[in-house]
Enzyme design. Structure first.
Site: not given
Length: 298
Positions: A202, A52, A205-206, A209
């Site tokens: 996810a 990172y 998405l959960l 988004k």
């Protein structure tokens, strides 16, 4: 849910929600304040990697906690080697590289030991015995307390578990990616190996988004699952908190590593960590999410 959980066969007791440091923006002045607020709020496990920000993320963690080292559990990862020109990285599980990479992580983290050192990927075709030897040396030298692997490959996970000595596996797991339920979770539970979950939202998405295809799920399925999460976001629960608590509900899971970058995200994580178990709600949400298998998606 504020009680600490024992990680695998170790004597590490970690918060059910951990701080995923990858999301922190390099150079942001509020980073240290955010990390300290997480610790004050009950999060004691901080996960980073030498990959990172080309090591800058480790340096950030080291600087933030150099005077609080005994209060935190630091996990990092190694095995990805940056190219000299900085154009990308290559996988390098060789013994000498792992030994050198761990020493560099110790330097950046400003500590003489790493609580959990994780192999950051790999395949079954790697010189795994050589990597294992490096981990044993680091442990014998006291440079790492425990070791684990970050992998979603069942054959790789099985190798490490059967080899012995592993403390934890970090695996992607969410309502939209239930593949670990097929073989990984049962194997790890059988051997008493800890599970660290990444990707519980996810890719967001959960958590609000816009829906899009994900793995083998269609956009329609993703929207259906995300809508179910949103509809259950009541009584102080946010969609991200619901998704995190769903992952925590599985008996194999020790902690969910949540990517945190802002004060609002930290607040959501702390609220989620304080929520009571969601047994009935988790069962209802599970029914909305078709389970993928490793045969479908590798």
């Amino acid at each position: 849910m504020l009680e600490k959980r024992k990680l695998g066969n170790s004597d590490l007791y970690i918060s059910p929600i951990s701080f995923g440091c990858m999301s922190l923006q390099n150079g942001a002045p509020e980073n240290t304040k955010l990390l300290h607020a997480a610790l004050d709020g009950g999060i004691n496990f901080f996960d980073t990697a030498d990959l990172y920000d080309k090591g800058a993320n480790e340096s950030l963690i080291g600087e933030a906690f150099k005077h609080k080292r005994q209060d935190v559990i630091i996990a990092t990862k190694g095995g990805n080697q940056w190219r000299p020109d900085g154009s990308g990285w290559d996988w390098n599980p060789a013994k000498e590289y792992i030994l050198a990479a761990a020493n560099e992580s110790l330097r950046r983290l400003q500590t003489d030991y790493i609580d959990l050192y994780q192999i950051h990927g790999g395949t079954i075709n790697d010189p795994l015995d050589e990597t294992y030897e490096a981990l044993q040396i680091l442990q014998q030298q006291g440079k790492i307390r425990y070791w684990g692997v970050s992998s979603i490959r069942p054959n790789v996970v099985r190798y490490w578990v059967e080899k012995g000595g592993i403390t934890s596996v970090m695996s992607q797991y969410s309502l939209l990616d239930r593949r670990p339920e097929e073989t990984i979770f049962p194997l790890l539970q059988e051997h008493g190996t800890g599970v660290l979950v990444r990707g519980a939202l996810a890719q967001g998405l959960l958590a609000g988004k816009p829906a899009k295809p994900y793995l083998e799920h269609t956009e329609e399925t993703v929207k259906q699952v995300a809508d179910a999460v949103a509809q259950n976001s009541t009584d102080g629960h946010t969609p991200s908190g619901i998704a995190i608590n769903w992952a925590l509900h599985h008996s194999a899971v020790t902690s969910v590593v949540a990517g945190i970058r802002t004060a609002n995200q930290l607040t959501e994580a702390l609220v989620a960590m304080a929520q009571p178990p969601m047994d009935q709600k988790a069962a209802l949400l599970t029914q909305t999410a078709p389970a993928l298998t490793y045969q479908q998606h590798r």
